[in-house]
Design a protein around this motif. Structure first.
Motif, PDB file in Angstrom:
ATOM      1  N   PRO A 142       0.673  -1.246   0.194  1.00 42.08           N
ATOM      2  CA  PRO A 142      -0.044   0.000   0.021  1.00 42.08           C
ATOM      3  C   PRO A 142       0.964   1.309   0.075  1.00 42.08           C
ATOM      4  O   PRO A 142       0.352   2.239  -0.458  1.00 42.08           O
ATOM      5  CB  PRO A 142      -0.749  -0.219   1.250  1.00 42.08           C
ATOM      6  N   ALA A 143       2.176   1.223   0.729  1.00 39.96           N
ATOM      7  CA  ALA A 143       2.675   2.570   0.751  1.00 39.96           C
ATOM      8  C   ALA A 143       3.410   3.009  -0.656  1.00 39.96           C
ATOM      9  O   ALA A 143       3.470   4.155  -0.749  1.00 39.96           O
ATOM     10  CB  ALA A 143       3.926   2.145   1.669  1.00 39.96           C
ATOM     11  N   THR A 144       3.604   2.002  -1.520  1.00 39.19           N
ATOM     12  CA  THR A 144       3.861   2.425  -2.748  1.00 39.19           C
ATOM     13  C   THR A 144       2.920   2.635  -3.943  1.00 39.19           C
ATOM     14  O   THR A 144       2.986   2.883  -4.861  1.00 39.19           O
ATOM     15  CB  THR A 144       4.806   1.227  -3.338  1.00 39.19           C
ATOM     16  N   LEU A 145       1.415   2.517  -3.350  1.00 35.41           N
ATOM     17  CA  LEU A 145       0.362   2.686  -4.157  1.00 35.41           C
ATOM     18  C   LEU A 145       0.000   4.230  -4.030  1.00 35.41           C
ATOM     19  O   LEU A 145       0.091   4.716  -2.995  1.00 35.41           O
ATOM     20  CB  LEU A 145      -0.691   1.875  -4.129  1.00 35.41           C
ATOM     21  N   SER A 146      -0.606   4.720  -5.109  1.00 36.66           N
ATOM     22  CA  SER A 146      -1.138   6.314  -4.822  1.00 36.66           C
ATOM     23  C   SER A 146      -2.661   5.910  -4.364  1.00 36.66           C
ATOM     24  O   SER A 146      -3.322   5.027  -3.880  1.00 36.66           O
ATOM     25  CB  SER A 146      -1.428   6.656  -6.525  1.00 36.66           C
ATOM     26  N   GLY A 147      -3.177   7.259  -3.825  1.00 38.78           N
ATOM     27  CA  GLY A 147      -4.339   7.361  -3.184  1.00 38.78           C
ATOM     28  C   GLY A 147      -5.466   6.356  -4.063  1.00 38.78           C
ATOM     29  O   GLY A 147      -5.926   5.782  -3.406  1.00 38.78           O
ATOM     30  N   GLY A 148      -5.365   6.809  -5.236  1.00 37.56           N
ATOM     31  CA  GLY A 148      -6.597   6.330  -6.066  1.00 37.56           C
ATOM     32  C   GLY A 148      -6.458   4.737  -6.140  1.00 37.56           C
ATOM     33  O   GLY A 148      -7.315   4.127  -6.326  1.00 37.56           O
ATOM     34  N   GLU A 149      -5.015   4.277  -6.123  1.00 42.41           N
ATOM     35  CA  GLU A 149      -4.738   2.851  -6.402  1.00 42.41           C
ATOM     36  C   GLU A 149      -5.176   2.328  -4.885  1.00 42.41           C
ATOM     37  O   GLU A 149      -5.697   1.125  -4.935  1.00 42.41           O
ATOM     38  CB  GLU A 149      -3.408   2.471  -6.512  1.00 42.41           C
ATOM     39  N   GLN A 150      -4.817   2.881  -3.954  1.00 41.86           N
ATOM     40  CA  GLN A 150      -5.176   2.269  -2.524  1.00 41.86           C
ATOM     41  C   GLN A 150      -6.803   2.382  -2.362  1.00 41.86           C
ATOM     42  O   GLN A 150      -7.334   1.060  -1.912  1.00 41.86           O
ATOM     43  CB  GLN A 150      -4.839   3.168  -1.498  1.00 41.86           C
ATOM     44  N   GLN A 151      -7.260   3.204  -2.888  1.00 45.13           N
ATOM     45  CA  GLN A 151      -8.987   3.097  -2.822  1.00 45.13           C
ATOM     46  C   GLN A 151      -9.594   2.018  -3.716  1.00 45.13           C
ATOM     47  O   GLN A 151     -10.360   1.184  -3.225  1.00 45.13           O
ATOM     48  CB  GLN A 151      -9.371   4.541  -3.312  1.00 45.13           C
ATOM     49  N   ARG A 152      -8.901   1.595  -4.758  1.00 48.44           N
ATOM     50  CA  ARG A 152      -9.481   0.756  -5.550  1.00 48.44           C
ATOM     51  C   ARG A 152      -8.958  -0.743  -5.189  1.00 48.44           C
ATOM     52  O   ARG A 152      -9.822  -1.624  -5.064  1.00 48.44           O
ATOM     53  CB  ARG A 152      -8.689   0.628  -6.890  1.00 48.44           C
ATOM     54  N   VAL A 153      -7.902  -0.727  -4.523  1.00 46.82           N
ATOM     55  CA  VAL A 153      -7.701  -2.057  -3.602  1.00 46.82           C
ATOM     56  C   VAL A 153      -8.602  -2.359  -2.571  1.00 46.82           C
ATOM     57  O   VAL A 153      -9.169  -3.309  -2.261  1.00 46.82           O
ATOM     58  CB  VAL A 153      -6.213  -2.009  -3.028  1.00 46.82           C
ATOM     59  N   ALA A 154      -9.085  -0.958  -1.864  1.00 43.32           N
ATOM     60  CA  ALA A 154      -9.914  -1.370  -0.747  1.00 43.32           C
ATOM     61  C   ALA A 154     -11.302  -1.559  -1.277  1.00 43.32           C
ATOM     62  O   ALA A 154     -12.028  -2.491  -0.528  1.00 43.32           O
ATOM     63  CB  ALA A 154     -10.096   0.147   0.135  1.00 43.32           C
ATOM     64  N   ILE A 155     -11.604  -0.882  -2.423  1.00 48.41           N
ATOM     65  CA  ILE A 155     -13.116  -1.359  -2.787  1.00 48.41           C
ATOM     66  C   ILE A 155     -12.869  -3.089  -3.427  1.00 48.41           C
ATOM     67  O   ILE A 155     -13.838  -3.537  -3.301  1.00 48.41           O
ATOM     68  CB  ILE A 155     -13.487  -0.491  -4.172  1.00 48.41           C
ATOM     69  N   ALA A 156     -11.844  -3.311  -4.132  1.00 49.40           N
ATOM     70  CA  ALA A 156     -11.751  -4.725  -4.388  1.00 49.40           C
ATOM     71  C   ALA A 156     -11.749  -5.584  -3.046  1.00 49.40           C
ATOM     72  O   ALA A 156     -12.730  -6.800  -3.038  1.00 49.40           O
ATOM     73  CB  ALA A 156     -10.412  -4.876  -5.105  1.00 49.40           C
ATOM     74  N   ARG A 157     -11.302  -5.221  -2.112  1.00 46.08           N
ATOM     75  CA  ARG A 157     -11.269  -6.048  -0.816  1.00 46.08           C
ATOM     76  C   ARG A 157     -12.589  -6.240  -0.236  1.00 46.08           C
ATOM     77  O   ARG A 157     -13.098  -7.208   0.131  1.00 46.08           O
ATOM     78  CB  ARG A 157     -10.203  -5.526   0.203  1.00 46.08           C
ATOM     79  N   ALA A 158     -13.146  -5.044  -0.333  1.00 40.67           N
ATOM     80  CA  ALA A 158     -14.659  -5.153   0.205  1.00 40.67           C
ATOM     81  C   ALA A 158     -15.727  -5.859  -0.628  1.00 40.67           C
ATOM     82  O   ALA A 158     -16.546  -6.365   0.101  1.00 40.67           O
ATOM     83  CB  ALA A 158     -15.266  -3.533   0.349  1.00 40.67           C
ATOM     84  N   VAL A 159     -15.412  -5.895  -2.034  1.00 40.44           N
ATOM     85  CA  VAL A 159     -16.636  -6.708  -2.669  1.00 40.44           C
ATOM     86  C   VAL A 159     -16.155  -8.348  -2.866  1.00 40.44           C
ATOM     87  O   VAL A 159     -16.967  -9.057  -3.495  1.00 40.44           O
ATOM     88  CB  VAL A 159     -16.741  -5.957  -3.884  1.00 40.44           C
ATOM     89  N   ILE A 160     -14.845  -8.658  -2.773  1.00 38.93           N
ATOM     90  CA  ILE A 160     -14.203  -9.755  -3.209  1.00 38.93           C
ATOM     91  C   ILE A 160     -14.924 -11.068  -2.727  1.00 38.93           C
ATOM     92  O   ILE A 160     -15.331 -11.968  -3.387  1.00 38.93           O
ATOM     93  CB  ILE A 160     -12.743 -10.037  -2.717  1.00 38.93           C
ATOM     94  N   ALA A 161     -15.607 -10.880  -1.372  1.00 39.54           N
ATOM     95  CA  ALA A 161     -16.363 -12.066  -0.795  1.00 39.54           C
ATOM     96  C   ALA A 161     -17.796 -11.867  -1.203  1.00 39.54           C
ATOM     97  O   ALA A 161     -18.575 -12.633  -0.463  1.00 39.54           O
ATOM     98  CB  ALA A 161     -15.917 -11.949   0.902  1.00 39.54           C
ATOM     99  N   ARG A 162     -18.196 -11.134  -2.040  1.00 35.32           N
ATOM    100  CA  ARG A 162     -19.550 -10.981  -2.472  1.00 35.32           C
ATOM    101  C   ARG A 162     -20.333 -10.727  -1.158  1.00 35.32           C
ATOM    102  O   ARG A 162     -21.506 -11.755  -1.048  1.00 35.32           O
ATOM    103  CB  ARG A 162     -20.005 -12.178  -3.267  1.00 35.32           C
ATOM    104  N   PRO A 163     -20.325  -9.772  -0.506  1.00 33.74           N
ATOM    105  CA  PRO A 163     -21.039  -9.561   0.989  1.00 33.74           C
ATOM    106  C   PRO A 163     -22.495  -9.355   0.556  1.00 33.74           C
ATOM    107  O   PRO A 163     -23.018  -8.960  -0.668  1.00 33.74           O
ATOM    108  CB  PRO A 163     -20.595  -8.163   1.222  1.00 33.74           C
ATOM    109  N   ASP A 164     -23.346  -9.625   1.610  1.00 30.80           N
ATOM    110  CA  ASP A 164     -24.737  -9.309   1.539  1.00 30.80           C
ATOM    111  C   ASP A 164     -25.032  -7.830   1.665  1.00 30.80           C
ATOM    112  O   ASP A 164     -26.184  -7.444   1.250  1.00 30.80           O
ATOM    113  CB  ASP A 164     -25.518  -9.903   2.761  1.00 30.80           C
TER     114      ASP A 164
END
Lengths: 263, 303
Positions: A142-164
């Motif tokens: 994360p430290a080497t990612l830009s703010g936008g890239e970190q945000q996209r990682v955060a979104i990918a993490r939030a949806v990966i488990a297909r939450p309710d």
């Protein structure tokens, strides 16, 4: 219009007070239904983040009742919290990525926590990273990612488990308009699969992109329009709880990856 | 669930939930010192127990009869008569008179044997060494005394074990001391691990909160800390065992050089070495348990 599905979240006269200060949230009552898209708006300090914290079970209310997935969330024993949290996807405003893990491992974290076998993790995580445009940064910390890239990682993490339920706090604040639209498509796709999406945002343009969404507006800790009548643009007033299903085809070819699908 | 994959450092090298939560770099050294001291204390306790057991076995059925009279002729006559009676006495398995040259060698360090010494003129008691089939209880000793009173009125009969009673008491006290030291060292280990685990929890608080938010359980998080505690305690334990055994070897050589019968009895048996070898395993188990309970207790205070 058909009868609404069983509610996924129900707030009844909820209040939240930090310490001995005045209430950050007052008399909050609303119901969220499966598969629907909700925007939570309001000025800075209106209580959006506090409300989201209650939604993703990071905070207990000072008063009122909260039912989540058919269970009283106030009296939920602590041991049952992890099971509930695994049904939620959260995009934090400050991303809250795990700094010692790569982008791939951050996205894979909810699956690993849930005990998904390693051989079943790689493909959906790679697809998700590819979708958010980070396929070539999968090993980056994360430290080497830009703010936008970190945000996209955060979104990918939030949806990966297909939450309710997906709860996102300003999820497109650091990405360009094209990527913001792409991420909204991802959220909508999840909604079509039954995920309830709650997005807190100031971005009016973003709200315009999801015409069938419902809007909850917070004003000084009070939910000023729980009925959705103030949805933007105000084409028609839709009582909160009434199903609003997009006509878009479900999981169309070329659509976003929809996270982990158990083998 | 593949726990190894979850908690990192697995055989397949998957990343973990938390960065390796070092409990604190001095941790293996603290454990090493504690284990070394525990090994020495345990070896001392076991060695003393062996010495006491051996001495007790040697002396338990031993009785000494002294014929205490200044007249050499009467002394010899009474000694021979007493020996004759005692040899036939029920329960006596061995009766022998201690020869004069043996007595001389026993007294040599104090009285000397050089020409001109007057040792032969001294009224040294005649000694009879008895071995009984059963322990020399006060009743048995009294019966022996009564049996020879007629033929050897100046005889004094003593159980050999009675002379060493204060020594046995001291050994028992030392054994308790060793046990107490081991308990204190175990408490020191617990305290060190608790402090280290708390520090590690503070440094990883944010990551732990994220893992919680993603549905991670307290047990999953605690296992990460347990694994680290196990690794650090194992490293310290091996080092401590090595240092402790080295100290035991050096000490045992020095005690052997004393030439004392009691010290020679303080030899560690193979079962004792087995007990000593399990000390680092106990240390690791204690560290892991302490880390688990500390982390779980702290996590319970988080939502």
């Amino acid at each position: 219009m058909s009868e609404p599905d069983a509610e996924i979240v129900q707030f009844d006269n909820v209040g939240l007070r930090y310490g001995t200060g005045k209430e950050a949230l007052t008399d909050i009552s609303f119901t969220l239904y499966p598969g629907r898209f909700y925007f939570l708006t309001g000025a800075s300090g209106a209580g959006k983040t506090s409300l989201l914290k209650l939604l993703y079970l990071a905070q207990r209310p000072s008063r009122g009742l909260i039912r989540m997935f058919g269970t009283d969330a106030i009296t939920l024993p602590r041991e049952r919290l992890p099971g509930f949290r695994r049904r939620l996807g959260v995009v934090f405003q400050d991303f809250r990525l795990v700094q010692h893990l790569s982008a791939f491992d951050n996205v894979a974290l909810p699956l690993r926590v849930a005990g998904v076998a390693e051989r079943e993790i790689t493909k959906p995580v790679d697809e998700m990273l590819d979708w958010v445009g980070l396929a070539d940064r999968r090993h980056a910390r994360p430290a080497t990612l830009s703010g936008g890239e970190q945000q996209r990682v955060a979104i990918a993490r939030a949806v990966i488990a297909r939450p309710d339920m997906l709860v996102a706090d300003e999820p497109t604040g650091n990405v360009d308009p094209e990527m913001a639209l792409k991420l909204l498509r991802l959220f909508e796709s999840l909604g079509r699969l039954g995920t309830t999406v709650v997005v807190a945002t100031h971005d009016v343009h973003l709200i315009r992109k999801v015409p069938d969404s419902l809007i909850m507006r917070l004003d000084k800790g009070r939910l000023s329009d729980p009925t959705g009548a103030l949805r933007y643009p105000p084409r028609r007033a839709v009582p909160l709880g009434e199903p609003v299903i997009s006509a878009a085809p479900r999981n169309a070819d070329g659509g976003p990856p929809l996270g982990f699908a158990p083998a | 669930m593949n726990a190894a994959a979850l908690f990192g450092g697995s055989q397949r090298g998957e990343p973990g939930l938390l960065p390796d939560p070092r409990l604190g770099s001095p941790m293996p050294w603290v454990i090493a010192i504690v284990i070394a001291l525990t090994v020495i204390a345990a070896a001392s306790g076991l060695g003393l127990r062996n010495a006491a057991t051996r001495a007790n076995a040697d002396l338990n059925g031993g009785v000494t009869v002294q014929i205490v009279t200044a007249a050499p002729v009467a002394r010899n006559r009474q000694a021979d008569a007493a020996l004759a009676v005692l040899s036939r006495f029920p329960g006596v398995t061995e009766a022998r008179r201690v020869q004069q040259d043996q007595l001389d060698s026993l007294l040599e360090p104090w009285l000397g044997t050089r020409p001109g010494d007057t040792i032969d003129d001294l009224p040294i008691p005649a000694l009879i060494d008895l071995r009984l089939a059963t322990p020399a209880t006060p009743d048995r000793v009294s019966a022996l005394r009564n049996a020879i009173t007629g033929v050897a009125p100046t005889a004094r009969v003593d159980a050999q074990a009675a002379w060493l009673t204060p020594v046995f008491r001291a050994i028992t006290t030392l054994q308790w001391l060793a046990g107490g030291l081991i308990a204190l060292l175990a408490m020191a280990t617990v305290a060190a691990v608790v402090l280290a685990a708390r520090n590690a929890l503070v440094s990883h608080r944010e990551t732990i909160a994220i893992v919680h938010m993603l549905g991670g359980t307290d047990a999953q998080i605690a296992r990460v800390f347990q694994r680290t505690a196990a690794m650090e305690a194992a490293a310290g334990g091996i080092l401590g065992l090595f240092a402790g055994v080295l100290a035991i070897v050096v000490l045992s050589r020095q005690f052997s050089a004393l030439g004392s019968g009691m010290a020679a009895g303080a030899v560690l048996r193979w079962t004792d070495w087995l007990v000593i070898a399990t000390i680092p395993i106990g240390g690791v188990a204690l560290a892991v348990l302490t880390a688990r309970l500390t982390v779980l207790s702290a996590l319970r205070r988080m939502l």
